[in-house]
Enzyme design. Structure first.
Site, PDB file in Angstrom:
ATOM      1  N   THR A 115       0.954  -1.243  -0.065  1.00 18.00           N
ATOM      2  CA  THR A 115       0.090  -0.082  -0.027  1.00 18.00           C
ATOM      3  C   THR A 115       0.816   1.283   0.039  1.00 18.00           C
ATOM      4  OG1 THR A 115      -1.658  -1.186   1.397  1.00 18.00           O
ATOM      5  CG2 THR A 115      -1.995   1.093   1.167  1.00 18.00           C
ATOM      6  N   VAL A 116       1.794   1.310   0.884  1.00 18.75           N
ATOM      7  CA  VAL A 116       2.538   2.539   0.920  1.00 18.75           C
ATOM      8  C   VAL A 116       3.574   2.708  -0.033  1.00 18.75           C
ATOM      9  CG1 VAL A 116       4.041   3.646   2.415  1.00 18.75           C
ATOM     10  CG2 VAL A 116       2.419   2.494   3.481  1.00 18.75           C
TER      11      VAL A 116
ATOM     12  N   ASP B 254       1.767  -1.044  17.961  1.00 21.89           N
ATOM     13  CA  ASP B 254       1.886  -0.173  16.885  1.00 21.89           C
ATOM     14  C   ASP B 254       2.083   1.214  17.664  1.00 21.89           C
ATOM     15  OD1 ASP B 254       1.653   0.672  13.990  1.00 21.89           O
ATOM     16  OD2 ASP B 254       0.407   2.015  15.054  1.00 21.89           O
TER      17      ASP B 254
ATOM     18  N   LYS C  48       8.196   1.080  11.891  1.00 21.06           N
ATOM     19  CA  LYS C  48       8.625   1.707  13.392  1.00 21.06           C
ATOM     20  C   LYS C  48       8.943   0.473  14.491  1.00 21.06           C
ATOM     21  CE  LYS C  48       3.901   0.863  12.166  1.00 21.06           C
ATOM     22  NZ  LYS C  48       3.179   1.397  11.216  1.00 21.06           N
TER      23      LYS C  48
ATOM     24  N   GLY D 274      -6.986   0.003   4.115  1.00 18.86           N
ATOM     25  CA  GLY D 274      -5.512  -0.020   4.074  1.00 18.86           C
ATOM     26  C   GLY D 274      -4.879   0.736   5.346  1.00 18.86           C
TER      27      GLY D 274
ATOM     28  N   LYS E 137       5.442   3.443  18.272  1.00 12.72           N
ATOM     29  CA  LYS E 137       5.583   5.054  17.627  1.00 12.72           C
ATOM     30  C   LYS E 137       6.024   5.984  19.118  1.00 12.72           C
ATOM     31  CE  LYS E 137       2.219   4.467  14.040  1.00 12.72           C
ATOM     32  NZ  LYS E 137       0.857   4.275  13.699  1.00 12.72           N
TER      33      LYS E 137
ATOM     34  N   GLU F 181      -2.272  -2.974   9.745  1.00 11.68           N
ATOM     35  CA  GLU F 181      -1.308  -3.532   9.242  1.00 11.68           C
ATOM     36  C   GLU F 181      -1.588  -4.873   8.989  1.00 11.68           C
ATOM     37  OE1 GLU F 181       2.138  -2.128   9.893  1.00 11.68           O
ATOM     38  OE2 GLU F 181       0.630  -0.507  10.576  1.00 11.68           O
TER      39      GLU F 181
HETATM   40  N1  HSE Z   1      -1.633   0.480  11.138  1.00  9.85           N
HETATM   41  C1  HSE Z   1      -0.897   1.906  11.238  1.00  9.85           C
HETATM   42  C2  HSE Z   1      -2.099   2.750  11.797  1.00  9.85           C
HETATM   43  C3  HSE Z   1      -0.450   2.401   9.724  1.00  9.85           C
HETATM   44  O1  HSE Z   1      -3.312   2.205  11.966  1.00  9.85           O
HETATM   45  O2  HSE Z   1      -2.093   3.646  12.222  1.00  9.85           O
HETATM   46  C4  HSE Z   1       0.178   3.646  10.131  1.00  9.85           C
HETATM   47  O3  HSE Z   1       1.358   3.516  11.105  1.00  9.85           O
END
Ligand code: HSE
Length: 424
Positions: A15-16, A194, A98, A180, A198, A183
């Site tokens: 996606t990215v 996640d 991350k 999208g 971060k 993850e």
């Molecule tokens: N899966 C992550 C989120 C994507 O939902 O924030 C961006 O880091």
């Protein structure tokens, strides 16, 4: 290819990666051209098929022509190997990974010192919001006190859809995946990993403290039910997954990730759907909100583009706070007011409560609100994850922690150790 242009190799075309490909076409003034793209699966159907699509990362990290490697793969161990080889082969790197970055901060810094190359990773935290570079450059002084954010777009999307649109958790998660935002393994989003990774990155750039993931208490939203949403709604609150790092007395920093009941006055209350918001609070300037799209291909692709552009201007993170004479150490010596919902009444015996302020014992479920020490949450995290269905900060405030400590009546000297400070 113009000689002033960066020659980019993109590893990872999900996606990215595909979004980066698109946003780069929309930014002709960025001095960068894609030389090679490497994807994992040769048999996958793709809407974009670059003419220089290959399937072996070595064609990028060992290429003599490519000077900039953009690493956008899922596998953090493989990502670290690729980044290492690329840096030692004299290439600069952009990464959005991350987990790889947060788990290897010391190595990431050391490799840059050894090679003189740069790795930029603003895309790794909060998608399109330029929070890392701002912490590094603008907030490069001693005034910063707190970073409080909604850092995971998928969880925020799910919570918003459940609260505002009465959707089920499962439907909302499926939509986050379709859009999208999530993850490839959504546990990463909904169980707090996640946001925790971060937060570790923001804590380094904000306070100069390197924290290991095992020293951060985190919990997510996967256990949430309609009972918790009703509890919030009745009190005019919303539930948000919050990541928080704050200075505490004695030159310490405390950090955690967990859901929180958020009041309408809080800047994060109206940060909904896949949006992220980060409140930066400091002495003298009070609170500032950074707000924007934190998930999804194009927002994250635009953050990668911005890092590529920064590399074209020879930008490097200086890790300014890390190089201060006395960066703060991690502390878990803070008190939190928490809500715990559980099925079996005896679960209360494993809750590390210092005080009990409210209890509900019902036929379907039970909850208790009380104060706990962050250190006790961390020590008991396995049991809490096993026996507690959902836990959340009962109260979150952006007031200074010192105001809380001095003026509020939540701190119970008789029950809490004398050096514990109620922060939220
Ligand atoms: N899966 C992550 C989120 C994507 O939902 O924030 C961006 O880091």
């Amino acid at each position: 290819m113009n000689n002033n242009q960066l020659k980019i190799g993109i590893i990872g075309f999900g996606t990215v990666g595909q979004s980066l490909y698109e946003v780069l076409q929309k930014s002709p003034s960025t001095k960068a051209a894609i030389h090679t793209v490497v994807a994992k699966n040769p048999n996958k159907q793709r809407s974009i098929v670059p003419e220089n699509l290959k399937f072996n990362a070595s064609e990028i990290i060992n290429s003599n022509e490519i000077d900039t490697v953009v690493e956008l793969i899922d596998d953090d161990k493989e990502a670290l190997k690729l980044v290492k080889t690329a840096l030692y082969n004299g290439k600069n790197v952009v990464s959005g990974n991350k987990k790889m970055i947060a788990e290897n901060l010391e190595e990431i810094i050391r490799m840059q010192q050894d090679t003189g190359q740069s790795i930029l990773y603003d895309a790794s935290a909060c998608g399109s919001i330029p929070v890392i570079r701002n912490l590094e450059e603008y907030y490069d002084n001693d005034l910063l006190q707190n970073i409080t954010g909604i850092l995971n777009g998928s969880s925020n999307y799910i919570l918003t859809q459940m609260y505002a649109h009465h959707k089920t958790y499962e439907d909302a998660l499926a939509e986050a995946q379709e859009n999208g935002f999530a993850e490839s393994n959504p546990t990463f989003d909904v169980d707090g990993y996640d946001a925790m990774y971060k937060l570790i990155i923001l804590t380094l750039h904000g306070f100069g403290t390197i924290v290991k993931p095992e020293n951060v208490f985190y919990t997510g939203i996967s256990g949430i039910s309609g009972n918790d949403i009703s509890f919030a709604r009745e009190k005019g609150l919303k539930i948000k997954l919050i990541a928080h790092a704050c200075k505490v007395p004695g030159n310490k920093v405390a950090l955690f990730v967990m859901p929180a009941f958020v009041e309408p006055e809080n800047y994060l209350y109206n940060v909904d759907d896949e949006f992220n918001g980060v409140i930066i609070e400091g002495e003298a300037y009070d609170k500032q909100l950074m707000f924007g799209k934190g998930a999804g291909g194009h927002p994250t692709g635009s953050a990668v583009l911005s890092d590529i552009s920064a590399l074209s201007h020879q930008y490097k993170y200086e890790y300014k706070k890390l190089h201060l004479p006395n960066p703060p150490e991690v502390s878990e010596d803070v008190m939190l007011k928490m809500y715990f919902r559980y099925q079996k009444p005896e679960t209360i015996d494993i809750l590390p409560l210092q005080t009990i302020e409210e209890q509900h014992i019902g036929p379907q479920y039970h909850y208790t609100v009380g104060t706990v020490k962050l250190a006790d949450l961390l020590i008991n995290s396995d049991n809490l994850r096993k026996f507690v269905s959902f836990m959340a900060l009962r109260r979150i405030s952006n007031e200074s922690i010192f105001t809380h400590y001095q003026n509020k009546n939540y701190y119970r000297q008789s029950l809490a150790p004398v050096n514990a400070h109620l922060i939220l």
